[in-house]
Design a protein around this motif. Sequence first.
Motif, PDB file in Angstrom:
ATOM      1  N   TYR A 202      -1.811  -4.168  -7.538  1.00 52.93           N
ATOM      2  CA  TYR A 202      -1.234  -4.750  -6.328  1.00 52.93           C
ATOM      3  C   TYR A 202      -2.130  -5.844  -5.751  1.00 52.93           C
ATOM      4  CZ  TYR A 202       2.770  -1.651  -6.110  1.00 52.93           C
ATOM      5  OH  TYR A 202       3.972  -1.033  -6.392  1.00 52.93           O
ATOM      6  N   ASP A 203      -3.447  -5.749  -5.956  1.00 55.66           N
ATOM      7  CA  ASP A 203      -4.326  -6.841  -5.530  1.00 55.66           C
ATOM      8  C   ASP A 203      -4.003  -8.113  -6.309  1.00 55.66           C
ATOM      9  OD1 ASP A 203      -5.614  -5.282  -3.661  1.00 55.66           O
ATOM     10  OD2 ASP A 203      -7.269  -4.719  -5.003  1.00 55.66           O
ATOM     11  N   GLU A 204      -3.790  -7.976  -7.603  1.00 54.66           N
ATOM     12  CA  GLU A 204      -3.410  -9.137  -8.413  1.00 54.66           C
ATOM     13  C   GLU A 204      -2.025  -9.650  -8.002  1.00 54.66           C
ATOM     14  OE1 GLU A 204      -3.688  -8.227 -12.560  1.00 54.66           O
ATOM     15  OE2 GLU A 204      -5.818  -7.659 -12.460  1.00 54.66           O
ATOM     16  N   LEU A 205      -1.124  -8.725  -7.642  1.00 55.13           N
ATOM     17  CA  LEU A 205       0.201  -9.130  -7.175  1.00 55.13           C
ATOM     18  C   LEU A 205       0.085 -10.043  -5.957  1.00 55.13           C
ATOM     19  CD1 LEU A 205       3.364  -8.834  -7.050  1.00 55.13           C
ATOM     20  CD2 LEU A 205       2.949  -6.921  -5.485  1.00 55.13           C
ATOM     21  N   ILE A 244       5.429   4.786  -4.496  1.00 51.49           N
ATOM     22  CA  ILE A 244       4.436   5.749  -3.999  1.00 51.49           C
ATOM     23  C   ILE A 244       3.654   6.349  -5.164  1.00 51.49           C
ATOM     24  CG2 ILE A 244       4.177   7.979  -2.831  1.00 51.49           C
ATOM     25  CD1 ILE A 244       6.674   7.141  -1.137  1.00 51.49           C
ATOM     26  N   TYR A 245       4.346   6.635  -6.267  1.00 50.54           N
ATOM     27  CA  TYR A 245       3.662   7.131  -7.459  1.00 50.54           C
ATOM     28  C   TYR A 245       2.731   6.069  -8.037  1.00 50.54           C
ATOM     29  CZ  TYR A 245       6.197  11.563  -7.945  1.00 50.54           C
ATOM     30  OH  TYR A 245       6.680  12.842  -7.762  1.00 50.54           O
ATOM     31  N   ASN A 246       3.109   4.781  -7.940  1.00 51.48           N
ATOM     32  CA  ASN A 246       2.216   3.701  -8.386  1.00 51.48           C
ATOM     33  C   ASN A 246       0.840   3.842  -7.744  1.00 51.48           C
ATOM     34  OD1 ASN A 246       4.625   0.906  -8.271  1.00 51.48           O
ATOM     35  ND2 ASN A 246       4.488   2.633  -9.662  1.00 51.48           N
ATOM     36  N   PHE A 247       0.836   4.237  -6.474  1.00 56.33           N
ATOM     37  CA  PHE A 247      -0.403   4.347  -5.696  1.00 56.33           C
ATOM     38  C   PHE A 247      -1.058   5.725  -5.834  1.00 56.33           C
ATOM     39  CE2 PHE A 247       1.286   0.598  -3.589  1.00 56.33           C
ATOM     40  CZ  PHE A 247       0.146  -0.108  -3.214  1.00 56.33           C
ATOM     41  N   GLU A 270       1.754   0.542   3.869  1.00 56.14           N
ATOM     42  CA  GLU A 270       0.882  -0.566   4.273  1.00 56.14           C
ATOM     43  C   GLU A 270       1.161  -1.798   3.412  1.00 56.14           C
ATOM     44  OE1 GLU A 270      -3.051   1.111   3.874  1.00 56.14           O
ATOM     45  OE2 GLU A 270      -3.245   1.280   6.076  1.00 56.14           O
ATOM     46  N   MET A 271       1.360  -1.590   2.108  1.00 49.75           N
ATOM     47  CA  MET A 271       1.637  -2.702   1.197  1.00 49.75           C
ATOM     48  C   MET A 271       2.996  -3.324   1.505  1.00 49.75           C
ATOM     49  SD  MET A 271       0.867  -4.787  -1.206  1.00 49.75           S
ATOM     50  CE  MET A 271      -0.744  -4.090  -1.599  1.00 49.75           C
ATOM     51  N   ASP A 276       5.898  -7.941   3.667  1.00 50.72           N
ATOM     52  CA  ASP A 276       6.871  -8.456   4.628  1.00 50.72           C
ATOM     53  C   ASP A 276       6.225  -9.454   5.588  1.00 50.72           C
ATOM     54  OD1 ASP A 276       9.665  -8.045   5.930  1.00 50.72           O
ATOM     55  OD2 ASP A 276       8.262  -7.808   7.598  1.00 50.72           O
ATOM     56  N   ASP A 277       5.048  -9.123   6.098  1.00 52.67           N
ATOM     57  CA  ASP A 277       4.361 -10.011   7.040  1.00 52.67           C
ATOM     58  C   ASP A 277       4.124 -11.393   6.438  1.00 52.67           C
ATOM     59  OD1 ASP A 277       4.307  -8.037   8.951  1.00 52.67           O
ATOM     60  OD2 ASP A 277       2.226  -7.468   8.594  1.00 52.67           O
TER      61      ASP A 277
END
Length: 452
Positions: A202-205, A244-247, A270-271, A276-277
Amino acid sequence: MQKQIVRKWITMITAVCLVGGLTACGSGGSSGAGKDAAQTSKETLAAGTEKTAENAETETSAEPVTIKFANYALLEDAYTDFWNGVKEGFEKEHPNVTIEWVTAPYADITSQVITMAGAGDKCDIVFGENTWISTYEDAGFAVPVSDVLGEDFVSGFHENAVESCSIDGTAYGVPLYVSPFILYYNTDIFKQAGIDNPPATYDELLADCEKINGMKTADGNVIYPFGQTTASVPISGTSINSMIYNFGGQVLDADGNLSIDNDGFHQTFEMLQTLDDKGYNPQNAKLKDLRNLFALGQLAMYYDQSWGIAGVKAINKDAETYTKSAVPLKGGSGDGASILSAAVLILADNGDARKEAVKELIEYILRDEVLGDYLANIVPAYPAMKSMSQPDNAVLTGAADSISTAVASPSIPQLNDLNLELDTLAQAVTVSDEDVDKAIEEFRASAKTLLQ
């Protein structure tokens, strides 16, 4: 007590529906794609079902049997020819057996089948999804698959596919094909943004989304970097649960109890709020909305089941030229696990003769030349049977390893309603911009009431 409540509900809606004259629909068509491939599939089925005269004579001498097959896909153009081809081919091999279709739109088929059962008119087999199984079992409709196919049937299927169709260790559905929620991405957009490979975390995303943000199509439409469905429909909740399972988190424990006090659950929302923000994720989108955006070149990446590409191709037949797939993203302490979705057959018990006919029908559908042709030409997916060869599909190649890390979500009767509560939570932290901790506590209260 739960089953008594459900059966009372069945009795009530049965009375209402009988007054209203509820009947099973005939086959028809709505929007869809792949009709040419479906026609090819139908011809393949019809051509490959010849039997010897001796076998045909034996079959003809058997007592006539009619089995009722509930199947919403008869109303969707992409699949109509295939399923009618199954009927034609199977009945040619088994002249004593007649398949009678019972159909209704996707959103209505379960209520129709359960209502019919409450009125004493029980279908023999239902084509649906693994998330429906607990509803049918709780209503007293579904029987263990071993009651129809025998105790050894599970040995032919991948273990996690059987688990995805099981309640307390007992399989109540026959898995036909499976898919995790995988990452689709647009190679043309990636090339324009200077991105060489799909993100793995998700950081790379977020880093890739920053590169894509602000890009527009040739005709000036905004390109969204990423899509995660959050609309108020059960499948959106399933997709959020998969995230949620990804995390490395969970919503329910192995016994079906609420279990949200874990980092992965909190990090997921949070992600979603961060995406969205920053304007990366279209707000409150259904899966069909994301498929439409992806087909039009207005979405760089999104989560979907493998068969979602069929919906994309229905809008843009050239979509495969720029579409590739990747395994689910890793977040927090998670390893990128994903929920395993499955297309299943749910079975009832209408006596030995009809059960035997259903058994023969399932064995027919699971042939490589029947279901394999379907997966190769109509619905891109991963077969649930160990013996079935993986269709040669270039789009799905990149996500093939996701099957080994996919998990079966615990099955409870309230699963669809719980998924809708996950949608509400996602909308609270995105559309309403609520504090994540506050929104989670509101979800906890609603979920506890639901699960009582």
